[in-house]
Design an enzyme around this catalytic site. Structure first.
Site, mmCIF file in Angstrom:
data_model
loop_
_atom_site.group_PDB
_atom_site.id
_atom_site.type_symbol
_atom_site.label_atom_id
_atom_site.label_comp_id
_atom_site.label_asym_id
_atom_site.label_seq_id
_atom_site.Cartn_x
_atom_site.Cartn_y
_atom_site.Cartn_z
ATOM 1 N N ARG A 55 4.532 8.603 -9.527
ATOM 2 C CA ARG A 55 3.542 8.397 -8.457
ATOM 3 C C ARG A 55 3.865 9.276 -7.249
ATOM 4 O O ARG A 55 2.964 9.808 -6.608
ATOM 5 C CB ARG A 55 3.508 6.910 -8.078
ATOM 6 C CG ARG A 55 2.314 6.525 -7.248
ATOM 7 C CD ARG A 55 2.161 5.012 -7.167
ATOM 8 N NE ARG A 55 3.295 4.389 -6.495
ATOM 9 C CZ ARG A 55 3.472 3.064 -6.406
ATOM 10 N NH1 ARG A 55 2.602 2.219 -6.943
ATOM 11 N NH2 ARG A 55 4.518 2.572 -5.777
ATOM 12 N N LYS B 177 0.359 7.272 -2.202
ATOM 13 C CA LYS B 177 1.157 6.478 -1.259
ATOM 14 C C LYS B 177 1.575 7.392 -0.117
ATOM 15 O O LYS B 177 2.601 8.064 -0.181
ATOM 16 C CB LYS B 177 2.372 5.896 -1.999
ATOM 17 C CG LYS B 177 2.794 4.541 -1.461
ATOM 18 C CD LYS B 177 3.727 3.832 -2.412
ATOM 19 C CE LYS B 177 4.235 2.539 -1.807
ATOM 20 N NZ LYS B 177 3.243 1.466 -1.710
ATOM 21 N N GLU C 108 -8.624 -3.320 -2.328
ATOM 22 C CA GLU C 108 -7.279 -3.880 -2.235
ATOM 23 C C GLU C 108 -6.991 -4.283 -0.803
ATOM 24 O O GLU C 108 -7.885 -4.237 0.043
ATOM 25 C CB GLU C 108 -6.248 -2.884 -2.773
ATOM 26 C CG GLU C 108 -6.151 -1.575 -2.004
ATOM 27 C CD GLU C 108 -4.951 -0.728 -2.450
ATOM 28 O OE1 GLU C 108 -3.905 -1.296 -2.777
ATOM 29 O OE2 GLU C 108 -5.069 0.501 -2.442
#
Ligand SMILES: *Cc1c(COP(=O)(O)O)cnc(C)c1O
Length: 341
Positions: free
Chosen positions: A82, A184, A220
């Site tokens: 990620r 992220k 989210e």
């Protein structure tokens, strides 16, 4: 190895400086070999790319002690993957995932005295991050970067049991359509700060963000993915290109199917479907699952049937199974537990 004299079960979620951190620098098109350092201070030029144009990405994972005394991390290869994806999206050099796992291993070993004992509920939180470090004034990617990993011991997320949260549907968006919601990056958090401060001021624990294009579908929260259980016992997680792919959520869906024999689907979840849900939880490394008891969409209040006292029964089973796998009490799928020592 002698453990530090820390009151593990009363630790909060704050920064405690440990002895060692990992540092690797990127310059002239290559990463150096990397090293452990005792210096917790970052020194960069006043015009560094990260300070001017927020060119920075990060990860978060935990090391902990299993019931047979090993120190392990949970699926760090996925954090490495990620971070690679996050870096590519912000035109940063990739720190290879194999080196990432190696660096996590080294830095945890070097801070072994800070890994909380089994049963304390505390863990060693690991924060890998990368940033543009050379001066950048015209808008362009930096040419030099620093990759670092520090660790900090953190307390049990739920002290005295998991209390269901009350959340609100936010009027702000956390991501743009085709933007950076799926990586992220600190920039996604900077823009969520106003929304979370105002949610807290109004008595809510978290914000439910909607899809930024139509504002009709559930996405989210600021730092955790949703997991729903429908009234007929199906696990449903929202699908969207602007959601951060949570490793906890992906692991819980696997556990639901392969360990608990539940049906699970990843699909778009319309706001109007919330009334059909029996349970709702927030998934992320920090808490694994935080139960949600109530969702407030302006005038409309949705009280989940699981109530405000406890986790719902399916959420609890998922939580117990995944934490059992992590702590070594339940057989883990191959490759999920990375043993450090
Ligand atoms: C980190 C993060 C999560 C949780 O991901 P995990 O890999 O499960 O820790 C969810 N949403 C956002 C926005 C995040 O930054």
């Amino acid at each position: 190895m002698e453990k530090k004299n820390i009151d593990w079960s009363n630790l909060g979620f704050g920064y405690i400086q440990t002895e060692k951190r990992y540092i690797s620098n990127y310059k002239d098109g290559a990463w150096d070999e990397g090293t452990l350092s005792g210096d917790a201070t970052v020194v960069i030029n006043e015009c560094a790319g990260v300070l001017q144009y927020a060119q920075t990405v990060f990860e978060g994972l935990k090391a902990y002690t299993t019931d047979d005394g090993h120190i392990v991390t949970f699926r760090p290869d996925l954090n490495g993957e990620r971070l690679e994806a996050s870096a590519r999206r912000l035109e940063m050099p990739v720190f290879p995932k194999e080196r990432f796992v190696q660096a996590v291993t080294e830095v945890v070993k070097a801070n072994e005295a800070y890994v909380p004992p089994y049963g304390s509920g505390a863990t060693l939180y690991i924060r890998p991050y990368m940033f543009g470090s050379n001066p950048v004034i015209g808008v362009k990617p930096a040419s030099e970067y620093q990759f670092r990993i520090f660790c900090t011991p953190v307390g049990p997320y739920f002290k005295g049991g998991a209390k269901p949260l009350t959340i609100r549907v936010s009027d702000f968006d956390r991501a743009a359509p085709r933007g950076t919601g799926n990586i992220k990056a600190g920039l996604n958090y900077a823009m969520s700060l106003h929304a979370i401060v105002s949610a807290h001021e109004e008595g809510y624990d978290e914000n439910m963000y909607l899809d930024p294009a139509t504002r009709s579908k559930v996405e989210e929260t600021g730092g955790a993915n949703f997991l729903f259980v429908t009234k007929d016992g199906k696990v449903v997680t929202p699908k969207s290109d602007s959601i951060l792919p949570s490793i906890t959520r992906r692991s819980l869906v696997y556990v639901a199917k392969e360990y608990l024999g539940l049906e699970a689907e990843e699909r778009e979840v319309d706001l109007s479907e919330l009334e059909d849900m029996a349970e709702c939880g927030l998934c992320g490394t920090a808490a694994v699952i935080s139960p949600v008891g109530k969702i407030v969409d302006h005038g409309r209040e949705i009280c989940l049937p699981s109530g405000m006292a406890d986790m719902g029964p399916v959420t609890k089973k998922l939580y117990d199974t995944l934490t059992g796998i992590q702590m070594g009490r339940i057989q883990a799928p191959a490759g999920w537990i990375h043993v450090i020592r």
